[in-house]
Write an enzyme that holds these catalytic residues in place. Structure first.
Site, PDB file in Angstrom:
ATOM      1  N   PHE A  38      67.423  86.423  75.739  1.00 34.02           N
ATOM      2  CA  PHE A  38      66.172  86.810  75.075  1.00 34.02           C
ATOM      3  C   PHE A  38      65.195  85.629  75.075  1.00 34.02           C
ATOM      4  CE2 PHE A  38      63.821  87.288  70.922  1.00 34.02           C
ATOM      5  CZ  PHE A  38      62.844  88.114  71.462  1.00 34.02           C
ATOM      6  N   VAL A  61      75.144  89.595  70.992  1.00 31.54           N
ATOM      7  CA  VAL A  61      76.127  89.425  69.908  1.00 31.54           C
ATOM      8  C   VAL A  61      76.044  90.506  68.830  1.00 31.54           C
ATOM      9  CG1 VAL A  61      76.398  86.926  70.200  1.00 31.54           C
ATOM     10  CG2 VAL A  61      74.655  87.810  68.609  1.00 31.54           C
ATOM     11  N   ASN A 101      80.175  90.233  63.874  1.00 33.73           N
ATOM     12  CA  ASN A 101      80.993  90.331  65.097  1.00 33.73           C
ATOM     13  C   ASN A 101      81.718  89.023  65.406  1.00 33.73           C
ATOM     14  OD1 ASN A 101      80.409  93.027  65.642  1.00 33.73           O
ATOM     15  ND2 ASN A 101      78.479  92.509  66.643  1.00 33.73           N
ATOM     16  N   ARG A 108      90.353  87.574  63.937  1.00 33.49           N
ATOM     17  CA  ARG A 108      91.456  88.030  64.794  1.00 33.49           C
ATOM     18  C   ARG A 108      92.148  86.841  65.471  1.00 33.49           C
ATOM     19  NH1 ARG A 108      92.074  89.112  70.178  1.00 33.49           N
ATOM     20  NH2 ARG A 108      89.873  89.085  70.743  1.00 33.49           N
ATOM     21  N   TYR A 147      63.977  86.255  59.762  1.00 32.82           N
ATOM     22  CA  TYR A 147      64.755  85.071  60.165  1.00 32.82           C
ATOM     23  C   TYR A 147      65.419  84.428  58.951  1.00 32.82           C
ATOM     24  CZ  TYR A 147      65.613  80.504  62.431  1.00 32.82           C
ATOM     25  OH  TYR A 147      66.185  79.344  62.927  1.00 32.82           O
ATOM     26  N   GLN A 164      87.612  85.483  51.354  1.00 31.79           N
ATOM     27  CA  GLN A 164      88.421  86.704  51.423  1.00 31.79           C
ATOM     28  C   GLN A 164      89.513  86.628  52.482  1.00 31.79           C
ATOM     29  OE1 GLN A 164      85.698  90.025  51.459  1.00 31.79           O
ATOM     30  NE2 GLN A 164      87.312  91.484  51.955  1.00 31.79           N
ATOM     31  N   ARG A 188      56.595  76.515  69.164  1.00 29.25           N
ATOM     32  CA  ARG A 188      56.994  75.508  68.173  1.00 29.25           C
ATOM     33  C   ARG A 188      56.123  74.276  68.354  1.00 29.25           C
ATOM     34  NH1 ARG A 188      63.538  75.918  67.904  1.00 29.25           N
ATOM     35  NH2 ARG A 188      63.394  76.647  70.057  1.00 29.25           N
TER      36      ARG A 188
HETATM   37  P1  NAD Z   1      66.641  79.187  71.388  1.00 30.57           P
HETATM   38  O1  NAD Z   1      65.770  80.365  71.187  1.00 30.57           O
HETATM   39  O2  NAD Z   1      66.321  78.262  72.508  1.00 30.57           O
HETATM   40  O3  NAD Z   1      68.160  79.640  71.567  1.00 30.57           O
HETATM   41  C1  NAD Z   1      68.698  80.814  71.037  1.00 30.57           C
HETATM   42  C2  NAD Z   1      69.587  81.456  72.093  1.00 30.57           C
HETATM   43  O4  NAD Z   1      70.181  82.645  71.556  1.00 30.57           O
HETATM   44  C3  NAD Z   1      68.796  81.879  73.343  1.00 30.57           C
HETATM   45  O5  NAD Z   1      69.483  81.467  74.492  1.00 30.57           O
HETATM   46  C4  NAD Z   1      68.745  83.400  73.213  1.00 30.57           C
HETATM   47  O6  NAD Z   1      68.625  84.038  74.469  1.00 30.57           O
HETATM   48  C5  NAD Z   1      70.061  83.677  72.514  1.00 30.57           C
HETATM   49  N1  NAD Z   1      70.076  84.969  71.809  1.00 30.57           N
HETATM   50  C6  NAD Z   1      69.130  85.473  70.975  1.00 30.57           C
HETATM   51  N2  NAD Z   1      69.520  86.668  70.507  1.00 30.57           N
HETATM   52  C7  NAD Z   1      70.737  86.921  71.055  1.00 30.57           C
HETATM   53  C8  NAD Z   1      71.646  87.993  70.953  1.00 30.57           C
HETATM   54  N3  NAD Z   1      71.380  89.079  70.198  1.00 30.57           N
HETATM   55  N4  NAD Z   1      72.801  87.927  71.665  1.00 30.57           N
HETATM   56  C9  NAD Z   1      73.088  86.854  72.441  1.00 30.57           C
HETATM   57  N5  NAD Z   1      72.258  85.802  72.569  1.00 30.57           N
HETATM   58  C10 NAD Z   1      71.101  85.840  71.880  1.00 30.57           C
HETATM   59  O7  NAD Z   1      66.678  78.402  70.013  1.00 30.57           O
HETATM   60  P2  NAD Z   1      67.365  77.015  69.601  1.00 30.57           P
HETATM   61  O8  NAD Z   1      66.315  76.126  69.100  1.00 30.57           O
HETATM   62  O9  NAD Z   1      68.261  76.540  70.682  1.00 30.57           O
HETATM   63  O10 NAD Z   1      68.227  77.487  68.344  1.00 30.57           O
HETATM   64  C11 NAD Z   1      69.632  77.683  68.423  1.00 30.57           C
HETATM   65  C12 NAD Z   1      70.158  78.017  67.047  1.00 30.57           C
HETATM   66  O11 NAD Z   1      69.878  76.956  66.136  1.00 30.57           O
HETATM   67  C13 NAD Z   1      69.546  79.283  66.438  1.00 30.57           C
HETATM   68  O12 NAD Z   1      70.543  80.002  65.755  1.00 30.57           O
HETATM   69  C14 NAD Z   1      68.521  78.742  65.459  1.00 30.57           C
HETATM   70  O13 NAD Z   1      68.299  79.628  64.390  1.00 30.57           O
HETATM   71  C15 NAD Z   1      69.184  77.444  65.014  1.00 30.57           C
HETATM   72  N6  NAD Z   1      68.166  76.479  64.545  1.00 30.57           N
HETATM   73  C16 NAD Z   1      67.390  75.801  65.427  1.00 30.57           C
HETATM   74  C17 NAD Z   1      66.421  74.911  64.954  1.00 30.57           C
HETATM   75  C18 NAD Z   1      65.541  74.096  65.878  1.00 30.57           C
HETATM   76  O14 NAD Z   1      64.678  73.375  65.385  1.00 30.57           O
HETATM   77  N7  NAD Z   1      65.705  74.134  67.189  1.00 30.57           N
HETATM   78  C19 NAD Z   1      66.253  74.744  63.582  1.00 30.57           C
HETATM   79  C20 NAD Z   1      67.049  75.486  62.715  1.00 30.57           C
HETATM   80  C21 NAD Z   1      68.024  76.338  63.213  1.00 30.57           C
HETATM   81  N1  UDP Z   2      52.086  74.178  63.984  1.00 30.13           N
HETATM   82  C1  UDP Z   2      50.833  73.726  64.316  1.00 30.13           C
HETATM   83  N2  UDP Z   2      50.357  73.964  65.561  1.00 30.13           N
HETATM   84  C2  UDP Z   2      51.088  74.601  66.518  1.00 30.13           C
HETATM   85  C3  UDP Z   2      52.387  75.053  66.190  1.00 30.13           C
HETATM   86  C4  UDP Z   2      52.852  74.838  64.901  1.00 30.13           C
HETATM   87  O1  UDP Z   2      50.127  73.126  63.490  1.00 30.13           O
HETATM   88  O2  UDP Z   2      50.579  74.767  67.652  1.00 30.13           O
HETATM   89  C5  UDP Z   2      52.608  73.898  62.626  1.00 30.13           C
HETATM   90  C6  UDP Z   2      53.168  75.109  61.898  1.00 30.13           C
HETATM   91  O3  UDP Z   2      52.144  75.796  61.199  1.00 30.13           O
HETATM   92  C7  UDP Z   2      54.173  74.447  60.967  1.00 30.13           C
HETATM   93  C8  UDP Z   2      54.676  73.257  61.765  1.00 30.13           C
HETATM   94  O4  UDP Z   2      53.707  73.022  62.780  1.00 30.13           O
HETATM   95  O5  UDP Z   2      53.510  73.971  59.802  1.00 30.13           O
HETATM   96  C9  UDP Z   2      56.035  73.495  62.412  1.00 30.13           C
HETATM   97  O6  UDP Z   2      55.983  74.701  63.100  1.00 30.13           O
HETATM   98  P1  UDP Z   2      57.186  75.221  64.006  1.00 30.13           P
HETATM   99  O7  UDP Z   2      56.828  76.609  64.434  1.00 30.13           O
HETATM  100  O8  UDP Z   2      57.514  74.237  65.048  1.00 30.13           O
HETATM  101  O9  UDP Z   2      58.445  75.233  63.034  1.00 30.13           O
HETATM  102  P2  UDP Z   2      58.689  75.784  61.550  1.00 30.13           P
HETATM  103  O10 UDP Z   2      57.410  76.229  60.916  1.00 30.13           O
HETATM  104  O11 UDP Z   2      59.639  76.912  61.736  1.00 30.13           O
HETATM  105  O12 UDP Z   2      59.252  74.619  60.852  1.00 30.13           O
END
Ligand code: NAD
Ligand code: UDP
Length: 317
Positions: A38, A61, A101, A108, A147, A164, A188
């Site tokens: 995705f 998933v 899941n 398991r 989210y 549990q 981001r």
């Molecule tokens: P990302 O979007 O690059 O990676 C997420 C991955 O999950 C992608 O490869 C996507 O294709 C896959 N995915 C989404 N829905 C799916 C589904 N239903 N089944 C199988 N695969 C699926 O994001 P990321 O930054 O690498 O984040 C990874 C994890 O870390 C996420 O769970 C996110 O919530 C968590 N996280 C990331 C940050 C950050 O700053 N990067 C911060 C907080 C939490």
């Molecule tokens: N943000 C911004 N300009 C951009 C993208 C994000 O000012 O082009 C700001 C956004 O409003 C937030 C912060 O940067 O206050 C971090 O945003 P991001 O989406 O990276 O992560 P999150 O809000 O989930 O922490």
């Protein structure tokens, strides 16, 4: 290898998942990467395809998965606001059904499972910095709720399976993390600013830019994740992993302009609904239980990320 394990990484083709797969393969483990692509791409893991200890499975998933592994890292979930708000119902399903899941699979197999949770469980925090004991300040019905509440419900499920079914769980609350392989269009802030700066386009500051975030480089984050997975069974978390260095969004924009030498100007766009005003991890528990703290500070991490996007943007379409 004595401790060689078979390890499932859901979301393994995403930004953080692909770095985790790299580290686990380099450590000698067998890795099964599960992703529905995705937001992740084959490009992130193409260097691993064909490796004898790496396997890629296209799977969502939200549907059950039947495989045999020794450990599970559950990262599958879109992480950027524009991606997780694109199909909010699917986002909640991914967090909640995905957790059910993967927890069922772990039950398991009687194997350990780590949940990639998020600082978003704190919402717009009224406590600063945020400790792992803080319950948060989350809007349950806003555009970020799919989210935030999905991740909160996943945490609930993890702790209920632990109580549990005596499952060994690890809940990691990840604060804003950046680095190579972020999706260039995922909206981001770090990827947006770097791509805008490299193209000499206006840098889009949302609101007045005084909101803060604390940015962790991906290699530090993955190190903390692997350490947490391998802690004694009584360490469940939640444990914050992030870099306590806190910056306003305007300061971040200024650093990116300085490090790219860009001609970009700063422009102001409206602040998104429920955008948290401040965010900084309290990493006392990570220091204590994982002997972990970040080693890569903002300028160094930004330079590596800028080099990645510079090369990426020069690639033929
Ligand atoms: P990302 O979007 O690059 O990676 C997420 C991955 O999950 C992608 O490869 C996507 O294709 C896959 N995915 C989404 N829905 C799916 C589904 N239903 N089944 C199988 N695969 C699926 O994001 P990321 O930054 O690498 O984040 C990874 C994890 O870390 C996420 O769970 C996110 O919530 C968590 N996280 C990331 C940050 C950050 O700053 N990067 C911060 C907080 C939490
Ligand atoms: N943000 C911004 N300009 C951009 C993208 C994000 O000012 O082009 C700001 C956004 O409003 C937030 C912060 O940067 O206050 C971090 O945003 P991001 O989406 O990276 O992560 P999150 O809000 O989930 O922490």
């Amino acid at each position: 290898m004595k401790d060689r394990k078979s390890i499932l990484v859901t979301g393994g083709a995403g930004f953080l998942g692909s770095h985790l797969c790299d580290r686990l393969i380099a450590a000698g483990h067998d890795v099964i990467c599960v992703d529905n692509f995705f937001t992740g791409t084959k490009r992130n893991i193409e260097h691993l395809i064909g490796h004898s200890r790496f396997e890629l499975v296209r799977h969502d998933v939200t549907f059950p998965l039947y495989i045999e592994v020794d450990q599970i890292y559950n990262l599958a979930c879109p992480a950027s606001p524009i991606h997780y708000q694109h199909d909010p119902v699917q986002t909640t399903k991914t967090s909640v059904h995905g957790a059910i899941n993967m927890l069922g699979l772990a039950k398991r197999l009687k194997c350990r499972i780590l949940q990639a949770s998020t600082s978003e469980v704190y919402g717009d925090p009224s406590q600063h910095p945020q400790k792992g004991t803080y319950w948060g300040n989350v809007n349950p019905i806003g555009p970020r709720s799919c989210y935030d509440e999905g991740k909160r419900c996943a945490e609930t499920l993890f702790f209920d399976y632990h109580r549990q079914h005596k499952l060994e769980i690890k809940v990691m609350r990840i604060f804003n993390t950046y680095g190579p392989r972020m999706h260039p269009n995922d909206g981001r802030v770090v990827s947006n600013f770097i791509v805008q700066a490299l193209r000499n386009e206006p840098i889009t500051i949302y609101g007045d830019g005084q909101q803060t975030r604390s940015f962790c480089y991906c290699d530090d984050l993955v190190e903390g994740m692997i350490r947490l997975m391998n802690t004694p069974a009584d360490i469940t978390g939640p444990i914050n992993i992030g870099n306590p260095g806190e910056f306003t969004i305007r300061q971040l924009a200024e650093r990116v302009i300085a490090l790219t030498g860009s001609n970009s100007k700063l422009i102001q766009n409206p602040l998104p609904t429920d955008d948290p005003k401040q965010r900084q991890p309290d990493i006392t528990l990570a220091r204590k239980h994982l002997d972990w703290q970040p080693t890569i500070q903002l300028d160094e991490g930004l330079k590596k990320t800028i080099a990645y996007f510079d090369a990426f943007l020069k690639e033929p379409a």
